[in-house]
Design a protein around this motif. Structure first.
Motif, PDB file in Angstrom:
ATOM      1  N   TYR A   1     -25.944 -21.814   9.757  1.00  0.00           N
ATOM      2  CA  TYR A   1     -27.251 -22.332   9.350  1.00  0.00           C
ATOM      3  C   TYR A   1     -27.225 -22.740   7.874  1.00  0.00           C
ATOM      4  O   TYR A   1     -27.682 -23.827   7.503  1.00  0.00           O
ATOM      5  CB  TYR A   1     -28.327 -21.275   9.588  1.00  0.00           C
ATOM      6  CG  TYR A   1     -29.671 -21.613   8.987  1.00  0.00           C
ATOM      7  CD1 TYR A   1     -30.491 -22.582   9.563  1.00  0.00           C
ATOM      8  CD2 TYR A   1     -30.113 -20.964   7.843  1.00  0.00           C
ATOM      9  CE1 TYR A   1     -31.723 -22.889   9.006  1.00  0.00           C
ATOM     10  CE2 TYR A   1     -31.344 -21.256   7.291  1.00  0.00           C
ATOM     11  CZ  TYR A   1     -32.145 -22.222   7.869  1.00  0.00           C
ATOM     12  OH  TYR A   1     -33.358 -22.526   7.321  1.00  0.00           O
ATOM     13  N   ARG A   2     -26.670 -21.879   7.031  1.00  0.00           N
ATOM     14  CA  ARG A   2     -26.601 -22.196   5.595  1.00  0.00           C
ATOM     15  C   ARG A   2     -25.767 -23.458   5.362  1.00  0.00           C
ATOM     16  O   ARG A   2     -26.144 -24.320   4.560  1.00  0.00           O
ATOM     17  CB  ARG A   2     -26.011 -21.009   4.826  1.00  0.00           C
ATOM     18  CG  ARG A   2     -26.952 -19.839   4.661  1.00  0.00           C
ATOM     19  CD  ARG A   2     -26.424 -18.819   3.683  1.00  0.00           C
ATOM     20  NE  ARG A   2     -25.252 -18.132   4.198  1.00  0.00           N
ATOM     21  CZ  ARG A   2     -25.309 -16.999   4.893  1.00  0.00           C
ATOM     22  NH1 ARG A   2     -26.477 -16.458   5.177  1.00  0.00           N
ATOM     23  NH2 ARG A   2     -24.210 -16.410   5.312  1.00  0.00           N
ATOM     24  N   LYS A   3     -24.651 -23.568   6.075  1.00  0.00           N
ATOM     25  CA  LYS A   3     -23.791 -24.727   5.875  1.00  0.00           C
ATOM     26  C   LYS A   3     -24.430 -26.005   6.417  1.00  0.00           C
ATOM     27  O   LYS A   3     -24.270 -27.083   5.836  1.00  0.00           O
ATOM     28  CB  LYS A   3     -22.437 -24.491   6.552  1.00  0.00           C
ATOM     29  CG  LYS A   3     -21.568 -23.457   5.844  1.00  0.00           C
ATOM     30  CD  LYS A   3     -20.225 -23.289   6.542  1.00  0.00           C
ATOM     31  CE  LYS A   3     -19.328 -22.334   5.782  1.00  0.00           C
ATOM     32  NZ  LYS A   3     -18.018 -22.152   6.439  1.00  0.00           N
ATOM     33  N   MET A   4     -25.156 -25.888   7.521  1.00  0.00           N
ATOM     34  CA  MET A   4     -25.755 -27.084   8.109  1.00  0.00           C
ATOM     35  C   MET A   4     -26.843 -27.669   7.224  1.00  0.00           C
ATOM     36  O   MET A   4     -27.100 -28.881   7.272  1.00  0.00           O
ATOM     37  CB  MET A   4     -26.320 -26.763   9.490  1.00  0.00           C
ATOM     38  CG  MET A   4     -25.262 -26.601  10.562  1.00  0.00           C
ATOM     39  SD  MET A   4     -24.260 -28.093  10.861  1.00  0.00           S
ATOM     40  CE  MET A   4     -25.482 -29.167  11.632  1.00  0.00           C
ATOM     41  N   THR A   5     -27.487 -26.881   6.430  1.00  0.00           N
ATOM     42  CA  THR A   5     -28.504 -27.417   5.527  1.00  0.00           C
ATOM     43  C   THR A   5     -27.876 -28.332   4.480  1.00  0.00           C
ATOM     44  O   THR A   5     -28.570 -29.126   3.849  1.00  0.00           O
ATOM     45  CB  THR A   5     -29.285 -26.285   4.825  1.00  0.00           C
ATOM     46  OG1 THR A   5     -28.377 -25.465   4.080  1.00  0.00           O
ATOM     47  CG2 THR A   5     -30.039 -25.430   5.831  1.00  0.00           C
ATOM     48  N   ASP A   6     -26.553 -28.224   4.321  1.00  0.00           N
ATOM     49  CA  ASP A   6     -25.829 -29.109   3.403  1.00  0.00           C
ATOM     50  C   ASP A   6     -25.076 -30.207   4.154  1.00  0.00           C
ATOM     51  O   ASP A   6     -24.199 -30.873   3.593  1.00  0.00           O
ATOM     52  CB  ASP A   6     -24.827 -28.300   2.564  1.00  0.00           C
ATOM     53  CG  ASP A   6     -25.518 -27.308   1.639  1.00  0.00           C
ATOM     54  OD1 ASP A   6     -26.618 -27.635   1.162  1.00  0.00           O
ATOM     55  OD2 ASP A   6     -24.972 -26.224   1.408  1.00  0.00           O
ATOM     56  N   GLY A   7     -25.403 -30.410   5.439  1.00  0.00           N
ATOM     57  CA  GLY A   7     -24.765 -31.472   6.213  1.00  0.00           C
ATOM     58  C   GLY A   7     -23.316 -31.202   6.527  1.00  0.00           C
ATOM     59  O   GLY A   7     -22.493 -32.113   6.566  1.00  0.00           O
ATOM     60  N   TYR A   8     -22.986 -29.936   6.803  1.00  0.00           N
ATOM     61  CA  TYR A   8     -21.595 -29.524   6.959  1.00  0.00           C
ATOM     62  C   TYR A   8     -20.904 -30.177   8.150  1.00  0.00           C
ATOM     63  O   TYR A   8     -19.727 -30.520   8.091  1.00  0.00           O
ATOM     64  CB  TYR A   8     -21.546 -27.999   7.089  1.00  0.00           C
ATOM     65  CG  TYR A   8     -20.190 -27.424   7.383  1.00  0.00           C
ATOM     66  CD1 TYR A   8     -19.226 -27.354   6.373  1.00  0.00           C
ATOM     67  CD2 TYR A   8     -19.859 -26.940   8.642  1.00  0.00           C
ATOM     68  CE1 TYR A   8     -17.979 -26.818   6.624  1.00  0.00           C
ATOM     69  CE2 TYR A   8     -18.620 -26.404   8.902  1.00  0.00           C
ATOM     70  CZ  TYR A   8     -17.680 -26.346   7.885  1.00  0.00           C
ATOM     71  OH  TYR A   8     -16.442 -25.812   8.141  1.00  0.00           O
ATOM     72  N   ALA A   9     -21.603 -30.319   9.287  1.00  0.00           N
ATOM     73  CA  ALA A   9     -20.961 -30.786  10.512  1.00  0.00           C
ATOM     74  C   ALA A   9     -21.902 -31.713  11.271  1.00  0.00           C
ATOM     75  O   ALA A   9     -23.095 -31.794  10.979  1.00  0.00           O
ATOM     76  CB  ALA A   9     -20.556 -29.596  11.383  1.00  0.00           C
ATOM     77  N   ALA A  10     -21.339 -32.384  12.287  1.00  0.00           N
ATOM     78  CA  ALA A  10     -22.166 -33.264  13.116  1.00  0.00           C
ATOM     79  C   ALA A  10     -23.090 -32.460  14.010  1.00  0.00           C
ATOM     80  O   ALA A  10     -24.164 -32.942  14.393  1.00  0.00           O
ATOM     81  CB  ALA A  10     -21.276 -34.172  13.951  1.00  0.00           C
ATOM     82  N   ALA A  11     -22.683 -31.245  14.379  1.00  0.00           N
ATOM     83  CA  ALA A  11     -23.517 -30.397  15.227  1.00  0.00           C
ATOM     84  C   ALA A  11     -23.003 -28.964  15.165  1.00  0.00           C
ATOM     85  O   ALA A  11     -21.838 -28.711  14.844  1.00  0.00           O
ATOM     86  CB  ALA A  11     -23.512 -30.883  16.668  1.00  0.00           C
ATOM     87  N   THR A  12     -23.894 -28.042  15.493  1.00  0.00           N
ATOM     88  CA  THR A  12     -23.515 -26.649  15.670  1.00  0.00           C
ATOM     89  C   THR A  12     -24.472 -26.044  16.670  1.00  0.00           C
ATOM     90  O   THR A  12     -25.409 -26.691  17.144  1.00  0.00           O
ATOM     91  CB  THR A  12     -23.538 -25.870  14.342  1.00  0.00           C
ATOM     92  OG1 THR A  12     -22.881 -24.610  14.520  1.00  0.00           O
ATOM     93  CG2 THR A  12     -24.960 -25.637  13.849  1.00  0.00           C
ATOM     94  N   LEU A  13     -24.232 -24.785  17.004  1.00  0.00           N
ATOM     95  CA  LEU A  13     -25.115 -24.046  17.892  1.00  0.00           C
ATOM     96  C   LEU A  13     -25.815 -22.965  17.068  1.00  0.00           C
ATOM     97  O   LEU A  13     -25.146 -22.126  16.457  1.00  0.00           O
ATOM     98  CB  LEU A  13     -24.306 -23.408  19.028  1.00  0.00           C
ATOM     99  CG  LEU A  13     -25.050 -23.086  20.320  1.00  0.00           C
ATOM    100  CD1 LEU A  13     -25.507 -24.356  21.016  1.00  0.00           C
ATOM    101  CD2 LEU A  13     -24.163 -22.272  21.257  1.00  0.00           C
TER     102      LEU A  13
END
Length: 298
Positions: A144-156
């Protein structure tokens, strides 16, 4: 207890005194990933885990796991039904098809929730290692923390973090309902040797948890339950309420803590679909499931 996130039921068990009143002292410790959780479990740092049922199956069956040997880990009872496992993407990725060619972030590539993600993407026509790349990024909180920085195309994401991601402009592309299967997510799992010597304590832990769960499910306790989540997970009050609403949803906390044969086998089937078993597993995952449980069966 090594936990990925503190639910309303676990928070109530600790803060409302259900564990203490049943003469059980519980320390809840946040884990960083499945691999770290099981390393510390193997080292004796945890007696019980909040972990996926699939992790129990993996570490019980497969000597090819990251530890290089199987463990005497046994499931006891269900904690949740996946906590709303959802495929989440950054704002620029607006469909499952748009994930094609990108990186997909998971806890561990051969863990149960990763298989949920692979299955949802495959139903959308995307094949693992052909149409996207898998990267290991730790626990749901870390992703979640990484996705807020646009880390990946998708996660669960799950545990209410999928809801908070939406508040930050990320997209909800699909959820576990797309599997079309019954599903059990996190379970309470014990070190089998510890359980054999401390069965009475383990039984009192389950009784206390179920009492705390009943409290958390009571509508009159919603405001206090949200406060417990806010304090346990360091969330603002509105976000804690959103997390609680997710926990009380159809894929949230397990109302019935018994693990059914149907849900257990559905998760095993996902692992089998993605070649997640050794050629000669130490415990047969396809026959009688009693070897996976503390009380000889689901």
């Amino acid at each position: 207890m090594g936990v990925f996130s503190i639910s309303a039921a676990l928070a109530a068990g600790e803060k409302k005194g259900y564990f203490a009143d049943n003469d059980v002292h519980v320390t809840l410790e946040q884990v960083e990933s499945s691999e770290q959780q099981f390393r510390d479990f193997d080292a004796g740092n945890y007696d019980v885990l909040q972990t996926s049922w699939d992790n129990v199956v993996n570490y019980r069956c497969n000597a090819s796991n990251d530890l290089g040997r199987t463990l005497n880990v046994l499931a006891d009872f269900a904690l949740d039904l996946g906590m709303g496992l959802s495929v989440i993407s950054p704002p620029e990725i607006t469909s499952l098809e748009a994930v094609r060619g990108g990186e997909v972030a998971v806890d561990a590539p051969n863990s149960g929730y990763a298989y949920v993600l692979y299955s949802i993407l495959e139903k959308a026509g995307l094949r693992r290692d052909a149409d996207y790349t898998v990267v290991s990024s730790g626990s749901v909180a870390e992703r979640y923390r990484k996705m807020t920085d646009g880390y990946a195309a998708a996660t669960l994401l799950s545990d209410g973090l999928e809801v908070l991601a939406g508040q930050q402009g990320m997209n909800h592309l699909a959820d576990e309902s797309a599997l079309g299967l019954p599903y059990v997510g996190s379970v309470a799992a014990w070190n089998g040797d510890w359980y054999a010597e401390n069965r009475d304590t383990a039984l009192r832990f389950r009784e206390a948890y179920e009492a705390a769960l009943a409290w958390a499910l009571e509508p009159n306790n919603r405001d206090e339950a949200a406060d417990l989540i806010a304090n346990a997970r360091d969330l603002h009050a509105p976000d804690a309420r959103r997390v609680l609403d997710a926990e009380l949803g159809p894929w949230g906390l397990a109302r019935d803590t018994d693990i059914t044969d149907e849900t257990a086998r559905a998760v095993i089937g996902l692992r089998k679909q993605y070649n997640g078993f050794d050629a000669d597993p130490a415990v047969n995952p396809y026959g009688d499931l009693s070897a996976f449980f503390v009380n000889s069966g689901a």
